[in-house]
Design a protein around this motif. Sequence first.
Motif, PDB file in Angstrom:
ATOM      1  N   UNK A 109      -5.405   5.680   3.961  1.00 11.71           N
ATOM      2  CA  UNK A 109      -4.663   5.873   2.353  1.00 11.71           C
ATOM      3  C   UNK A 109      -5.815   6.581   1.560  1.00 11.71           C
ATOM      4  N   UNK A 110      -6.906   5.747   1.642  1.00 12.46           N
ATOM      5  CA  UNK A 110      -8.308   6.319   1.126  1.00 12.46           C
ATOM      6  C   UNK A 110      -8.569   7.797   1.286  1.00 12.46           C
ATOM      7  N   UNK A 111      -8.635   8.108   2.738  1.00 10.35           N
ATOM      8  CA  UNK A 111      -8.849   9.513   2.919  1.00 10.35           C
ATOM      9  C   UNK A 111      -7.816  10.320   2.371  1.00 10.35           C
ATOM     10  N   UNK A 112      -6.590  10.057   2.347  1.00  5.80           N
ATOM     11  CA  UNK A 112      -5.603  11.059   1.694  1.00  5.80           C
ATOM     12  C   UNK A 112      -5.850  11.071   0.247  1.00  5.80           C
ATOM     13  N   UNK A 154       0.798  -1.145   0.031  1.00  6.96           N
ATOM     14  CA  UNK A 154       0.155  -0.001   0.000  1.00  6.96           C
ATOM     15  C   UNK A 154       0.906   1.420   0.099  1.00  6.96           C
ATOM     16  N   UNK A 155       0.719   2.126  -1.173  1.00  6.72           N
ATOM     17  CA  UNK A 155       1.820   3.325  -1.197  1.00  6.72           C
ATOM     18  C   UNK A 155       0.992   4.273  -2.292  1.00  6.72           C
ATOM     19  N   UNK A 156       1.138   5.649  -1.616  1.00 10.99           N
ATOM     20  CA  UNK A 156       0.306   6.619  -2.253  1.00 10.99           C
ATOM     21  C   UNK A 156      -0.973   6.438  -2.969  1.00 10.99           C
ATOM     22  N   UNK A 157      -1.763   5.850  -1.898  1.00 14.75           N
ATOM     23  CA  UNK A 157      -3.183   5.626  -2.330  1.00 14.75           C
ATOM     24  C   UNK A 157      -3.541   4.326  -3.319  1.00 14.75           C
ATOM     25  N   UNK A 158      -2.504   3.831  -3.732  1.00 14.47           N
ATOM     26  CA  UNK A 158      -2.589   2.518  -4.522  1.00 14.47           C
ATOM     27  C   UNK A 158      -2.171   1.219  -3.865  1.00 14.47           C
ATOM     28  N   UNK A 159      -3.121   0.279  -3.940  1.00 15.06           N
ATOM     29  CA  UNK A 159      -2.888  -1.032  -3.386  1.00 15.06           C
ATOM     30  C   UNK A 159      -2.535  -2.079  -4.313  1.00 15.06           C
ATOM     31  N   UNK A 160      -1.420  -2.590  -4.462  1.00 18.54           N
ATOM     32  CA  UNK A 160      -0.670  -3.516  -5.368  1.00 18.54           C
ATOM     33  C   UNK A 160      -0.248  -4.763  -4.766  1.00 18.54           C
ATOM     34  N   UNK A 161      -0.344  -5.820  -5.354  1.00 20.62           N
ATOM     35  CA  UNK A 161      -0.114  -7.045  -5.014  1.00 20.62           C
ATOM     36  C   UNK A 161       0.845  -7.737  -6.037  1.00 20.62           C
ATOM     37  N   UNK A 207      10.102  -5.779  -8.140  1.00 21.23           N
ATOM     38  CA  UNK A 207      10.915  -5.004  -9.030  1.00 21.23           C
ATOM     39  C   UNK A 207      10.680  -4.987 -10.381  1.00 21.23           C
ATOM     40  N   UNK A 208       9.782  -6.053 -10.866  1.00 19.34           N
ATOM     41  CA  UNK A 208       9.590  -6.129 -12.162  1.00 19.34           C
ATOM     42  C   UNK A 208       7.962  -6.414 -12.574  1.00 19.34           C
ATOM     43  N   UNK A 209       7.317  -7.302 -11.656  1.00 20.35           N
ATOM     44  CA  UNK A 209       5.913  -7.640 -12.092  1.00 20.35           C
ATOM     45  C   UNK A 209       4.995  -7.318 -11.248  1.00 20.35           C
ATOM     46  N   UNK A 210       3.925  -6.671 -11.695  1.00 18.61           N
ATOM     47  CA  UNK A 210       2.902  -6.333 -10.695  1.00 18.61           C
ATOM     48  C   UNK A 210       1.651  -7.156 -10.914  1.00 18.61           C
ATOM     49  N   UNK A 211       1.150  -7.782 -10.345  1.00 17.49           N
ATOM     50  CA  UNK A 211      -0.173  -8.714 -10.594  1.00 17.49           C
ATOM     51  C   UNK A 211      -1.508  -7.824 -10.673  1.00 17.49           C
ATOM     52  N   UNK A 212      -1.438  -6.473 -10.254  1.00 13.27           N
ATOM     53  CA  UNK A 212      -2.830  -5.979 -10.106  1.00 13.27           C
ATOM     54  C   UNK A 212      -2.704  -4.670  -9.183  1.00 13.27           C
ATOM     55  N   UNK A 213      -3.373  -3.792  -9.487  1.00 12.88           N
ATOM     56  CA  UNK A 213      -3.397  -2.533  -8.578  1.00 12.88           C
ATOM     57  C   UNK A 213      -4.905  -1.777  -8.598  1.00 12.88           C
ATOM     58  N   UNK A 214      -5.222  -1.420  -7.600  1.00 15.10           N
ATOM     59  CA  UNK A 214      -6.576  -0.706  -7.316  1.00 15.10           C
ATOM     60  C   UNK A 214      -6.226   0.564  -6.625  1.00 15.10           C
ATOM     61  N   UNK A 215      -7.012   1.746  -7.373  1.00 15.59           N
ATOM     62  CA  UNK A 215      -7.011   2.951  -6.622  1.00 15.59           C
ATOM     63  C   UNK A 215      -7.942   3.206  -5.640  1.00 15.59           C
ATOM     64  N   UNK A 216      -7.342   3.310  -4.321  1.00 13.19           N
ATOM     65  CA  UNK A 216      -8.177   3.541  -3.262  1.00 13.19           C
ATOM     66  C   UNK A 216      -9.076   4.792  -2.963  1.00 13.19           C
ATOM     67  N   UNK A 217      -8.951   5.688  -4.041  1.00 15.22           N
ATOM     68  CA  UNK A 217      -9.721   7.042  -4.074  1.00 15.22           C
ATOM     69  C   UNK A 217     -11.114   6.869  -4.334  1.00 15.22           C
ATOM     70  N   UNK A 218     -11.240   5.525  -5.338  1.00 22.39           N
ATOM     71  CA  UNK A 218     -12.638   5.408  -5.734  1.00 22.39           C
ATOM     72  C   UNK A 218     -13.133   3.868  -5.316  1.00 22.39           C
ATOM     73  N   UNK A 219     -12.371   3.481  -4.210  1.00 19.81           N
ATOM     74  CA  UNK A 219     -12.599   2.160  -3.905  1.00 19.81           C
ATOM     75  C   UNK A 219     -13.630   2.173  -2.685  1.00 19.81           C
TER      76      UNK A 219
END
Length: 763
Positions: free
Chosen positions: A106-109, A39-46, A54-66
């Motif tokens: 993170x969502x509030x920010x 969880x970083x800068x309002x984005x949740x990645x896994x 360092x090279x492969x992100x499986x998915x990311x969701x933006x918490x601003x609209x989550x």
Amino acid sequence: MSEPKPPTPTTPTPGDTYKGWLFKWTNYIKGYQRRWFVLSNGLLSYYRSQAEMGHTCRGTINLATANIAVEDSCNFVISNGGAQTYHLKASSEVERQRWITALELAKAKAVHMQNESDDSGDEFSAVPPLSGQGGGSHHSEVQSTLRTLSSKVEDLTTCNDLIVKHGSALQRSLSELEGLRVGADTGEKIRQVTERATLFRITSNAMINACRDFLSIAQSNSKRWQKALQTERDQRIRLEETLEQLAKQHNHLERAFRGATVLPASSSNPNLSIKSDVSGKGDASDEDDDNEFFDAIEDPTGFITVPADPKYHRRSGSNVSGISSEMGMDDQSFDELSLASNSESLPPLELEPVRQRRTRIPDKPNYYLNLWSIMKNCIGKELSKIPMPVNFNEPLSMLQRLSEDLEYYELLDKGAKCHNSLEQMCYVAAFTVSSYSTTVHRTGKPFNPLLGETFELDRIRESGYRSLCEQVSHHPPAAAHHAFSEKGWTLRQEITLASKFRGKYLSIMPLGSIQCIFDKSNNQYSWKKVTTTVHNIIVGKLWIDQSGEIDVVNHKTGDRCHLKFAPYSYFSRDVPRKVTGVVTDKDGKAHYVLSGTWDEKMEFSRIMQSSKGDNGTEGKQRTVYQTLKPKEIWRKNPLPEGAENMYYFSSLALTLNEPEEGVAPTDSRRRPDQRLMEEGHWDEANAEKQRLEEKQRSTRRERERDAVKVAATPEEGAHPDNYQAMWFEKIHDSASGETLHVYKGGYWEAKEQGSWKMCPEIF
């Protein structure tokens, strides 16, 4: 199991990165799988593991609209409006609460940062966020969307494989069930079929949901990306327009500066005026018609022109023979006196009906074709060997384009009446420049003539001349041209085109020479053509430039005219498409200066006196010419109305492909692909063009086989390209020292008799 960065795991601080292991629901086959979440800068990645960060992100969701929802003690759900949904499970209730707290903070920010941004959700902000943490939010969101789409495609692939697998198993079970007899194992088989049908339904639903998610994400971002792309295009266009406007303003300011620094000419001491002008680096005013200056050409043959002393203007024009002396005759003698002396010898006009030529052709269709998609594979190749669709052509052949050189034949008519070779040279030089005026907007490529193709231009009644062209060689492509006039001149040329595609521009280098012979004086002139460059092949609007130098030589008297075509530049202080020239006699003494542009007009000035000036800006000495007031010798004819829809053809060009009776069967007017293109049937024209090119290749192969059969000895062997032209023969011209094809006669006689037996069938 989590590894939070903050010192107090239970209360993550806003903006800090939070990391840890969670179990994520993947599908009904694999169930919950252990994944590494960040969880970083309002984005949740896994990620599947920490090593993948360092090279492969499986998915990311933006918490601003989550939306974040708790299901039970360990499970919680994060949903992004249906487009993305993560079903997550923590190892304990305490761990779940840590994640919920970090996610809510993170969502509030993220919501706060989004409200402060000018981005409405569908448009990109013109001002980047001030916060360092949110500075890359737009870029991160685009990257996140792309990663999500990639993940959805991967899910679709997995679901597709599972559907195929379960569908095959279900089909086998149904087949077994149909052939099963009623007995003890019936219940077991029915249970297997039910299970497989359930798996197939679950997998199908997952496939449908994945498709729906993919479509939703693509639709929600397509408008945004299209708007961003359009914004970039508009900015590029505005930048190009601004750059061009700045260049024009710069040019105008330079001219205004020169106009503000005029140095008056002194009648008592002209050398003083000359020296002052040279010290000013050649800048002078061009506002006064009686005191015209020309920009200096900073090369070894550079020169400056200044107004001549008034005493030269007061001289009588009666001394016609004084042209070769330093104090020449009045400037009126050029246009009036020498030509008027021959007015009595003109033959009486015969009133004959003149054919009405057409003034329009069908408008050019608006067919789009990407030039770069074809030309990108042709960089560095010979243009004549590149198969090109008719979309890049104009409905004229190269033979007809050569005949267009005669559009300003009146210049040669006037030159034939001159008694003085230097005057005649001025008209020949102006004729040389005028042949380029038709190319300024003509970005279409003419059709490559077939071997043996001809084109006649019979204007004996209207204009007093006849012209004939023939394609005398195919590789390299070479065309011979012959024109004669009742006014006493003959024009002949053999042109071979060498062209190279350089990626951003196309260079066309005409090889060969042009010769003009005047019957009365027997003066023979020869010159070569300059390089033609087509710019903006990859991007932007196509435009054409002519650049290089031409030496027009009179082989009888030794007179010479050196013409220089200045290459076009946005930042040059000279007028665009400028041409300058100096006419000299056999001893190198200058008599006339020519100046103008190859797309508009040319003027000439008589030189009264010359002197060596100071060194120019590059340390090269330039000559200063005192000249009389310039007079116009040639001006371009205006284009017909609607020319922009008719390939920018001139009035003469519109008539070149007009059908005529009695022409040879090899005439360009009879080319079916060219005729179809003119009529707007481009698809049919492309097909016909391919047929003609294949027929020509077949004919060439037959000619090569015949040449091998005829060859009795190696010395007598015929070369495959040893094609014998029908109406031209190759000779060595002793005057110019060149070898070229000249007209051997017989064409116009064959036309009168209607006998074309010797013409091959090329169409």
